[in-house]
Design an enzyme around this catalytic site. Structure first.
Site, short mmCIF file in Angstrom:
data_model
loop_
_atom_site.label_atom_id
_atom_site.label_comp_id
_atom_site.label_asym_id
_atom_site.label_seq_id
_atom_site.Cartn_x
_atom_site.Cartn_y
_atom_site.Cartn_z
CD GLU A 43 -2.97 -0.77 -0.08
OE1 GLU A 43 -3.32 0.53 -0.47
OE2 GLU A 43 -3.43 -1.40 -0.60
CB CYS A 202 -13.96 4.51 -13.14
SG CYS A 202 -14.88 6.09 -12.97
CB CYS A 212 -18.81 0.49 -15.66
SG CYS A 212 -18.88 1.05 -13.83
CB CYS A 218 -22.81 5.45 -12.63
SG CYS A 218 -21.79 6.77 -12.73
#
Ligand code: SF4
Length: 359
Positions: A43, A202, A212, A218
């Site tokens: 991360e 996206c 998507c 959306c």
């Protein structure tokens, strides 16, 4: 009490979880583990850096530091050396400090909640949430740049994210959208799914809405122009700085490098001696060396918020010649490093590139 998503978005987390299982990224080396050390390492490396770049660094770090204990025991120079080329070196310094805190304050085990993880150096709210959801199935929301893009589009969230109250409102909505069942399995997949959607579908300029999984939910897509989200008005002000560099070189190819203080530009890295101007550089050298100074073509190195105008000067030193006292001081400790030595040090990217031209 758990926040509830609006009725129209109740299917959101389920769609993300299903899509991740069939279309997301499932075989990256830091996946399929619940070891907080490995997840944390990935991360931190993935902040501001593409997956393809991180792969090699991640493997090298794990090989050298298989556990947080080995990382904590290493010298900062070694950590910065291995990090060299990944950029944003404060991440590497915090990585090292964090490993030391995990050993000193938590008995060598990463804390088990996002709230506690956030108390460690270099771990912000989103990174803490990623680690806690991947490793412990905690119901916490991530909100990095990619995820902000996805969520503002899906929600039609048009408030200006430059204002912290609006950012807090988006966090609250991100929490409301989280799965609320079967958390040990759904949280890691949901978190990864949002990351994958932001990184692959996206996209900033050309989202592939036809592929998507949440297109039907959306609002940005329904409005016809999802790229108007996210809204953030504050533009970072770019600055410029001119620096002159002394490239002192001996016949055997060794170069003089100084270790920079941990504050300011290139903190903690090894670097050619830096001066504020060409005049300051020449003023610090004795006349015998000044005569042997040659300017190299100046170049611009672009940082996130700053353009560095770098002006290197090369100076040939004799084998037995030492660095003038004016350049060496307790504040700027330095030494001669042979070609096999300097390449393993943590060097700023433009300095490495410069020296490699000569290697
Ligand atoms: Fe992004 Fe388009 Fe999917 Fe909306 S439909 S989340 S804009 S890719």
């Amino acid at each position: 009490m758990k926040e509830k998503p609006s009725r129209s978005l109740q299917a959101f987390s389920g769609e993300i979880v299903r899509w991740q299982a069939s279309h997301g990224r499932n075989s990256l080396p830091w996946q399929n583990t619940r070891d907080p050390y490995r997840v944390w390492l990935s991360e931190i490396m993935l902040q501001q850096t593409q997956v393809a770049t991180v792969l090699d660094y991640y493997a090298r770090f794990l090989q050298r530091f298989p556990t947080v204990k080995e990382l904590a025991a290493a010298s900062e120079d070694e950590v910065l050396g291995l990090w060299s080329g990944l950029g944003y070196y404060s991440r590497a310094r915090n990585l090292h400090k964090c490993a030391q805190d995990v050993m000193a304050l938590h008995g060598g085990r990463f804390p088990g909640t996002a709230e506690q993880l956030q108390t460690l150096p270099g771990i912000g709210r989103s990174t803490a949430a990623a680690i806690a959801s991947f490793c412990f199935g905690e119901r916490v929301a991530i909100l990095d740049g990619n995820v902000k893009r996805v969520l503002t589009r899906v929600l039609g969230f048009s408030a200006d994210l430059a204002q912290s109250a609006n950012e807090r409102a988006l966090w609250a909505q991100a929490v409301a959208l989280l799965p609320d069942q079967d958390l040990p399995d759904t949280m890691p997949r949901y978190t990864q799914g949002l990351m994958d959607l932001g990184a692959t579908i996206c996209a900033g300029r050309q989202p592939q809405c036809l592929l998507c999984p949440v297109q039907k939910l959306c609002r940005g897509f329904a409005e016809g122009n999802p790229c108007t989200y996210p809204v953030k008005t504050r533009k970072l002000k770019r600055t410029a700085q001119a620096l002159s560099l002394l490239w002192a070189r001996k016949p055997d190819g060794s170069v003089w490098l100084e270790k920079r203080s941990s504050k300011g530009i290139w903190g903690g890295l090894y670097c050619l001696p830096v001066f504020e101007s060409d005049d300051a550089l020449t003023a610090d050298l004795p006349p015998s060396l000044r005569e042997r100074l040659d300017p190299l073509p100046a170049f611009v190195h672009v940082l996130t918020h700053k353009d560095l105008h770098l002006s290197p000067w090369i100076a040939g030193f004799r084998a037995e010649q030492s660095m003038p006292k004016a350049v060496v001081s307790p504040e700027r400790p330095g030494a001669w490093f042979g070609p096999a030595e300097w390449s393993a040090l943590g060097l700023p990217a433009p300095i490495r590139k410069l020296l490699e031209q000569d290697a």
